[in-house]
Design an enzyme around this catalytic site. Structure first.
Site, PDB file in Angstrom:
ATOM      1  N   GLU A 154      38.034  25.335  27.123  1.00 48.52           N
ATOM      2  CA  GLU A 154      36.621  25.417  26.754  1.00 48.52           C
ATOM      3  C   GLU A 154      35.723  24.391  27.433  1.00 48.52           C
ATOM      4  O   GLU A 154      34.675  24.760  27.995  1.00 48.52           O
ATOM      5  CB  GLU A 154      36.461  25.335  25.221  1.00 48.52           C
ATOM      6  CG  GLU A 154      36.859  26.595  24.470  1.00 48.52           C
ATOM      7  CD  GLU A 154      38.347  26.704  24.197  1.00 48.52           C
ATOM      8  OE1 GLU A 154      39.122  25.957  24.815  1.00 48.52           O
ATOM      9  OE2 GLU A 154      38.733  27.545  23.372  1.00 48.52           O
TER      10      GLU A 154
HETATM   11  N1  ACO Z   1      38.830  37.853  29.725  1.00 45.98           N
HETATM   12  C1  ACO Z   1      38.754  39.101  30.255  1.00 45.98           C
HETATM   13  N2  ACO Z   1      39.693  39.612  31.052  1.00 45.98           N
HETATM   14  C2  ACO Z   1      40.776  38.852  31.317  1.00 45.98           C
HETATM   15  C3  ACO Z   1      40.929  37.564  30.788  1.00 45.98           C
HETATM   16  C4  ACO Z   1      39.892  37.063  29.962  1.00 45.98           C
HETATM   17  N3  ACO Z   1      39.966  35.866  29.367  1.00 45.98           N
HETATM   18  N4  ACO Z   1      42.092  37.048  31.228  1.00 45.98           N
HETATM   19  C5  ACO Z   1      42.644  37.983  32.006  1.00 45.98           C
HETATM   20  N5  ACO Z   1      41.863  39.074  32.058  1.00 45.98           N
HETATM   21  C6  ACO Z   1      42.101  40.309  32.795  1.00 45.98           C
HETATM   22  C7  ACO Z   1      41.886  40.089  34.299  1.00 45.98           C
HETATM   23  O1  ACO Z   1      40.514  40.195  34.623  1.00 45.98           O
HETATM   24  C8  ACO Z   1      42.729  41.192  34.862  1.00 45.98           C
HETATM   25  O2  ACO Z   1      42.004  42.388  34.782  1.00 45.98           O
HETATM   26  P1  ACO Z   1      42.072  43.465  36.008  1.00 45.98           P
HETATM   27  O3  ACO Z   1      43.498  43.916  36.029  1.00 45.98           O
HETATM   28  O4  ACO Z   1      41.100  44.512  35.581  1.00 45.98           O
HETATM   29  O5  ACO Z   1      41.679  42.711  37.227  1.00 45.98           O
HETATM   30  C9  ACO Z   1      43.881  41.293  33.886  1.00 45.98           C
HETATM   31  O6  ACO Z   1      43.450  40.659  32.680  1.00 45.98           O
HETATM   32  C10 ACO Z   1      45.119  40.544  34.343  1.00 45.98           C
HETATM   33  O7  ACO Z   1      44.739  39.228  34.675  1.00 45.98           O
HETATM   34  P2  ACO Z   1      45.163  38.514  36.041  1.00 45.98           P
HETATM   35  O8  ACO Z   1      44.222  37.396  36.299  1.00 45.98           O
HETATM   36  O9  ACO Z   1      45.331  39.520  37.122  1.00 45.98           O
HETATM   37  O10 ACO Z   1      46.622  37.990  35.619  1.00 45.98           O
HETATM   38  P3  ACO Z   1      47.340  36.673  36.107  1.00 45.98           P
HETATM   39  O11 ACO Z   1      48.702  36.720  35.513  1.00 45.98           O
HETATM   40  O12 ACO Z   1      47.219  36.502  37.582  1.00 45.98           O
HETATM   41  O13 ACO Z   1      46.509  35.469  35.443  1.00 45.98           O
HETATM   42  C11 ACO Z   1      45.439  34.307  33.656  1.00 45.98           C
HETATM   43  C12 ACO Z   1      46.479  35.368  34.058  1.00 45.98           C
HETATM   44  C13 ACO Z   1      45.900  32.921  34.149  1.00 45.98           C
HETATM   45  C14 ACO Z   1      45.395  34.344  32.141  1.00 45.98           C
HETATM   46  C15 ACO Z   1      44.080  34.602  34.298  1.00 45.98           C
HETATM   47  O14 ACO Z   1      43.770  35.967  34.063  1.00 45.98           O
HETATM   48  C16 ACO Z   1      42.958  33.767  33.755  1.00 45.98           C
HETATM   49  O15 ACO Z   1      42.770  32.624  34.195  1.00 45.98           O
HETATM   50  N6  ACO Z   1      42.194  34.328  32.806  1.00 45.98           N
HETATM   51  C17 ACO Z   1      40.995  33.655  32.260  1.00 45.98           C
HETATM   52  C18 ACO Z   1      41.401  32.570  31.276  1.00 45.98           C
HETATM   53  C19 ACO Z   1      40.173  31.888  30.666  1.00 45.98           C
HETATM   54  O16 ACO Z   1      39.480  31.138  31.319  1.00 45.98           O
HETATM   55  N7  ACO Z   1      39.912  32.181  29.386  1.00 45.98           N
HETATM   56  C20 ACO Z   1      38.804  31.638  28.649  1.00 45.98           C
HETATM   57  C21 ACO Z   1      39.229  30.362  27.930  1.00 45.98           C
HETATM   58  S1  ACO Z   1      37.916  29.594  27.016  1.00 45.98           S
HETATM   59  C22 ACO Z   1      37.910  30.364  25.496  1.00 45.98           C
HETATM   60  O17 ACO Z   1      38.799  31.080  25.131  1.00 45.98           O
HETATM   61  C23 ACO Z   1      36.750  30.094  24.556  1.00 45.98           C
END
Ligand code: ACO
Length: 264
Positions: free
Chosen positions: A149
């Site tokens: 966050e």
């Molecule tokens: N929100 C929406 N979609 C997501 C999220 C998310 N938080 N995390 C993953 N996805 C989706 C990706 O966009 C992808 O979609 P697509 O297939 O349509 O392209 C699918 O899930 C798979 O994700 P990848 O990134 O391809 O998977 P990978 O194993 O390479 O990475 C990881 C996984 C590390 C979780 C990465 O997706 C990531 O960094 N996600 C965002 C994490 C983040 O910043 N979350 C917010 C935290 S702050 C809070 O929760 C308040």
């Protein structure tokens, strides 16, 4: 704030109950189980759906990740299809809105249950906070925890800050949150963020074994003990000692009353 009852399936959740064990599964595998407000409201409704005999609640995620945090599309102009954009922070209802989201996490501490997060893969942001909301965490070796966050210009506000500080201490909590670095499973084990770290293929089996161990304990003693332990940190020794005496008396009186009913 009144919240519409959410269908769990539509909210991306699955609840299964088998005797004394309930399993809550995040079911948005294609989004790495990213969370939405509907999911948080759905989680908040689960305690109301649990039969009284449930003693252990396992929280897990479908697919390779436990939970990738909030659905980041919530921050885009397009938003997430079917999801309310929510109130702006300047709105007087904002506080109640977030309290409604937090309700999805708070019930996991209820003394009537023991909650276990079964974590494989990513537990990021809201996902890490969900794992922290559980009493116990069992991690697969590929688990990665990250309090993302602050790196996104937010504070963790889904009840994760207190358990994090309680478990790892203030300096480590500051370091983890303000660097937003990823903690792997081995380090999580060393920091006390996991009660068990197991090979990826053994996560389910380990959670089942832990659940069976927990269920072997007398139900009333388990509930009363969790209630005592949960409040220990906020009481003085004198207060806690008094609470132990009161809890013991209540437990034994209830048992005696039951025995008398059964004898008649
Ligand atoms: N929100 C929406 N979609 C997501 C999220 C998310 N938080 N995390 C993953 N996805 C989706 C990706 O966009 C992808 O979609 P697509 O297939 O349509 O392209 C699918 O899930 C798979 O994700 P990848 O990134 O391809 O998977 P990978 O194993 O390479 O990475 C990881 C996984 C590390 C979780 C990465 O997706 C990531 O960094 N996600 C965002 C994490 C983040 O910043 N979350 C917010 C935290 S702050 C809070 O929760 C308040």
């Amino acid at each position: 704030m009144s919240v519409e009852l959410t269908d769990l399936g539509t909210a991306g959740l699955e609840l299964s109950v088998s005797g004394a064990v309930a399993t809550v599964t995040l079911m948005r595998r294609e989004r790495r189980n990213a969370m939405t407000p509907s999911m948080w409201h759905g989680l908040a409704q689960i305690p109301g759906k649990l039969p009284g005999e449930v003693r252990v609640v396992v929280v897990t995620g479908d697919g390779p990740s436990f939970c990738a945090g909030i659905d980041l599309r919530m921050f885009t102009p397009e938003g997430v299809p079917g999801e309310d954009r929510g109130l702006s922070a300047a709105d007087p209802g904002f506080d109640a809105q977030v309290a409604g989201y937090q309700a999805g996490f708070r019930w996991l501490r209820d003394p009537s249950i023991v909650s276990i997060a079964a974590v494989r893969g990513h537990a990021i942001g809201a996902g890490f906070q969900l794992a922290l909301a559980c009493d116990l965490r069992v991690l697969a070796e590929d688990a990665e925890l990250c309090m993302k966050e602050p790196a996104l210009g937010l504070v963790p506000d889904l009840t994760g800050t207190k358990p994090l500080v309680d478990i790892v201490g203030l300096p480590r909590a500051i370091e983890l949150c303000l660097t937003a670095r990823t903690v792997d499973a081995q380090e999580a084990g060393r920091l006390g963020l996991a009660e068990r770290v197991v090979p990826n293929g053994e996560l389910e089996k380990t959670v089942k074994e832990l659940t069976a161990q927990l269920l072997r304990t007398d139900v009333d003693a388990a509930r009363a003990t969790k209630a005592l332990l949960t409040r220990a940190h906020e009481r003085t020794l004198d207060e806690q000692a008094a609470a132990e005496r009161a809890a013991q008396a209540k437990l034994l009186q209830a048992r005696q009353a039951n025995q008398q009913v059964q004898a008649t």
